[in-house]
Design a protein around this motif. Structure first.
Motif, PDB file in Angstrom:
ATOM      1  N   LEU A  30       1.131  -1.439  -0.595  1.00 37.66           N
ATOM      2  CA  LEU A  30      -0.173   0.132  -0.058  1.00 37.66           C
ATOM      3  C   LEU A  30       0.752   1.240   0.130  1.00 37.66           C
ATOM      4  N   SER A  31       0.979   2.242  -0.971  1.00 35.60           N
ATOM      5  CA  SER A  31       1.350   3.641  -0.921  1.00 35.60           C
ATOM      6  C   SER A  31       0.035   4.798  -0.713  1.00 35.60           C
ATOM      7  N   VAL A  32       0.386   6.061  -0.478  1.00 33.17           N
ATOM      8  CA  VAL A  32      -0.399   6.248  -0.445  1.00 33.17           C
ATOM      9  C   VAL A  32       0.575   7.675   0.089  1.00 33.17           C
ATOM     10  N   CYS A  33      -0.395   8.573  -0.314  1.00 36.69           N
ATOM     11  CA  CYS A  33       0.245  10.749  -1.072  1.00 36.69           C
ATOM     12  C   CYS A  33      -0.593  10.858   0.345  1.00 36.69           C
ATOM     13  N   TYR A  34       0.216  11.837   0.933  1.00 40.20           N
ATOM     14  CA  TYR A  34      -1.095  12.920   1.850  1.00 40.20           C
ATOM     15  C   TYR A  34       0.135  14.036   1.140  1.00 40.20           C
ATOM     16  N   GLU A  83       4.888  11.265   0.306  1.00 35.82           N
ATOM     17  CA  GLU A  83       4.499   9.989  -0.207  1.00 35.82           C
ATOM     18  C   GLU A  83       4.430   9.581   1.701  1.00 35.82           C
ATOM     19  N   THR A 139      -1.634   7.809   9.257  1.00 32.41           N
ATOM     20  CA  THR A 139      -1.630   7.858   7.715  1.00 32.41           C
ATOM     21  C   THR A 139      -2.780   6.347   6.970  1.00 32.41           C
ATOM     22  N   THR A 154      -6.322   5.842   5.798  1.00 32.56           N
ATOM     23  CA  THR A 154      -6.666   5.067   4.732  1.00 32.56           C
ATOM     24  C   THR A 154      -7.726   3.979   4.427  1.00 32.56           C
ATOM     25  N   ILE A 195      -8.522   8.629   3.665  1.00 33.49           N
ATOM     26  CA  ILE A 195      -7.754   9.229   2.259  1.00 33.49           C
ATOM     27  C   ILE A 195      -7.352   7.995   0.973  1.00 33.49           C
ATOM     28  N   PRO A 209      -5.932   5.684  -1.400  1.00 31.83           N
ATOM     29  CA  PRO A 209      -4.765   4.630  -1.751  1.00 31.83           C
ATOM     30  C   PRO A 209      -4.059   5.372  -3.075  1.00 31.83           C
ATOM     31  N   LEU A 210      -2.997   5.645  -3.053  1.00 29.47           N
ATOM     32  CA  LEU A 210      -2.549   5.641  -4.786  1.00 29.47           C
ATOM     33  C   LEU A 210      -1.953   4.394  -5.207  1.00 29.47           C
ATOM     34  N   ASP A 214     -10.171  -1.240  -0.293  1.00 26.36           N
ATOM     35  CA  ASP A 214      -9.798   0.140  -0.476  1.00 26.36           C
ATOM     36  C   ASP A 214     -10.144   1.722  -1.513  1.00 26.36           C
TER      37      ASP A 214
END
Lengths: 295, 238
Positions: free
Chosen positions: B9-13, B17, B44, B48, B53, B55-56, B68
């Motif tokens: 899982l990758s998330v930008c806030y 990143e 974060t 998510t 939020i 996810p990317l 997701d």
């Protein structure tokens, strides 16, 4: 003494319409944190619709009233769909963007109104326009009583719906914290749409009532009412339902008494004088609360 | 198996990143804790999962289903409740109204009975039920946030920093409650600054560092691992 009581009734009647207008504004401010500058134009469309239905089509007043509410509600829906929601969907929009967007909508609506209804004042005579009766010494217009009854009924229903119903609680939750409302299961987007539509309906209803009160409608009442509505919610405290009601009544009374006992030239500015006085003492408005920031 | 599985899982806030390829698993009926320094990306990750939020990239699966791309209001309808950092109490509503908001997704007739149960379980909320929630103390607000989460009858609760800013005796009480909730069959994912406490009540733990999982293992074993402390204090694990 009877003159005073007559003026008191007039003032509360006018004030009850102001309250209804401001209530719509304050609800929208609550859930969206924006000033809806198109509220006045939506209000005006409600008034025009009722006048057309009653004067041109010859239908009864209650049909005109419902028609005004429905048209305003539909305009509210369009406002949300085309002017507000697309801005929420985008990331990093300026917090001022929705405000500017509502100003745009209000300009468009005012021009449409000019094209459809012309720029003259249209008179609005209804079956109950000229009925007066005496209660002791006091002269009472039936129309004032009808206006009072309608606007108070709508206000009270709205109040108890907000306070006691599940959907009313959801609206207040969105108003206080949209993220919290969302993770508790509230579809915030639906609540916002519902709020804008019902606030616009209430605005339309207020528009019809103003047309009834003044026996006429013209395309300047929108702007005037929009600004007064803003003044009232600033006076009462932004986002506060109690504030909108109290502020509206206060402004109605002040305007009426200034005309009756003072100088009618001050009618349009008395509200703003009161606002300045109140804000000097309580900057967050009569019922406003300061946000406490907890770490 | 109704596990929560998170895969790369990758998330930008904002422009940062905040999560970079996080993979973890919370097994059914376990308590899994997530520890690490400030800014490691724990909150974060919780936001998510809760649907606040987007996810990317990567996957979040619960009960075998992809969750997701769900909104927050759909996540809770799948049985995942969230007790956020800072508690996010609705200050302008009463204690009772906050608890009722917790049951917002429910249509059944047992809401009132459950409400009574919560007020009995947390008597302090009972005595304050008509008070505005903003007037409660920090510890009382934490109880309210937990009670509100329970009102949705969740199968899974995300706890983000439940001990933050509370007195030691209150913290003890909160951790007792979390253990009880788990014993009643609710799966728990716990983010905590209080590493020792978190590890002592959890079955399994992940240590996060700058958006990645730096270490994982059975909590009892991690308790004696020096590198956990290093990660918590923000040092580079060797």
């Amino acid at each position: 003494m009877h003159l005073f009581i007559e003026q008191l009734i007039n003032g509360i009647t006018l004030g009850s319409i102001y309250s209804l207008t401001a209530l719509g504004l304050t609800l929208i401010f609550g859930v969206l944190d924006i000033l809806n500058m198109a509220h006045g134009a939506v209000f005006m469309f409600g008034a025009f619709t009722a006048v057309l239905i009653v004067s041109k089509l010859g239908l009864p007043l209650w049909v005109g009233f419902l028609g005004g509410c429905i048209v305003s509600g539909l305009l509210g829906y369009a406002l949300e769909m085309f002017a507000l929601r697309p801005l929420r969907r985008r990331k990093n929009t300026s917090p001022l963007a929705p405000l500017i967007s509502t100003i745009g909508v209000s300009i468009i609506l005012e021009n449409i109104a000019r094209a459809l209804f012309g720029s003259d004042t249209i008179s609005f005579r209804t079956s109950i326009s000229d009925i007066n009766f005496k209660l002791g010494e006091i002269d009472i217009n039936l129309i004032n009583l009808v206006i009072l009854a309608v606007s108070f009924t709508i206000t009270i229903l709205l109040y108890f719906w907000l306070k006691n119903s599940k959907s009313g609680r959801a609206l207040r939750a969105v108003s206080e914290n949209p993220d919290t409302a969302a993770f508790l299961g509230v579809n915030t987007s639906k609540v916002i749409t519902f709020t804008v539509v019902s606030a616009s309906c209430a605005g339309g209803a207020a528009g019809v009532l103003v047309a009834m009160a003044f026996n006429s409608v013209n395309n300047e009442i929108g702007l005037a009412m929009g600004l007064k509505g803003l003044a009232i919610i600033i006076l009462g405290g932004m986002g506060s339902v109690n504030g909108a009601v109290a502020g509206g009544i206060l402004l109605g009374l002040a305007e009426t008494f200034v005309v009756a006992y003072g100088d009618s030239g001050y009618k349009e500015i008395i509200g703003f004088i009161i606002i300045m006085a109140v804000l000097l003492i309580k900057p967050q408005g009569i019922f406003g609360t300061t946000q406490k920031v907890k770490v | 198996m109704p596990d929560l599985e998170i895969e790369t899982l990758s998330v930008c806030y904002g422009h940062v990143e905040a999560l970079r390829g996080v993979t973890l698993r919370v097994k059914d009926r376990q308590v899994v804790s997530l520890v690490g320094a400030n800014g490691a990306g724990k909150t974060t990750l919780m936001k998510t999962i809760a649907g606040l939020i987007p996810p990317l990239s990567g996957k979040i699966r619960y009960n075998g289903m992809n969750i997701d791309s769900l909104r927050a209001d759909e996540i809770i309808r799948n049985g995942i409740s969230y007790v956020p950092e800072g508690r996010a109490i609705l200050n302008k509503m009463t204690v009772l109204e906050n608890l009722l908001m917790g049951a917002y997704i429910r249509q059944d007739r047992e809401v009132m009975a459950d409400l009574e149960n919560i007020l009995e379980k947390f008597p302090i909320l009972g005595t304050r039920k008509d008070q505005l929630a903003g007037t409660l103390s920090g510890g009382e607000q934490q109880l309210l946030a937990i009670g509100r989460a329970l009102m949705s009858k969740p199968k899974f609760i995300l706890f983000d920093e439940p001990s933050l800013g509370l007195a030691p005796i209150v913290i003890e009480h909160i951790f007792e409650i979390i253990k009880d909730i788990n014993e009643s069959g609710v799966t728990i994912m716990l983010v905590e600054q209080n590493v020792h406490k978190a590890l002592s009540i959890s079955d399994y733990a992940y240590v996060m560092e700058t958006g990645k999982i730096a270490m994982e293992g059975n909590s009892k074993e991690l308790l004696y691992e020096k590198r956990v402390m290093d990660a918590y204090l923000g040092k580079k694990a060797k």
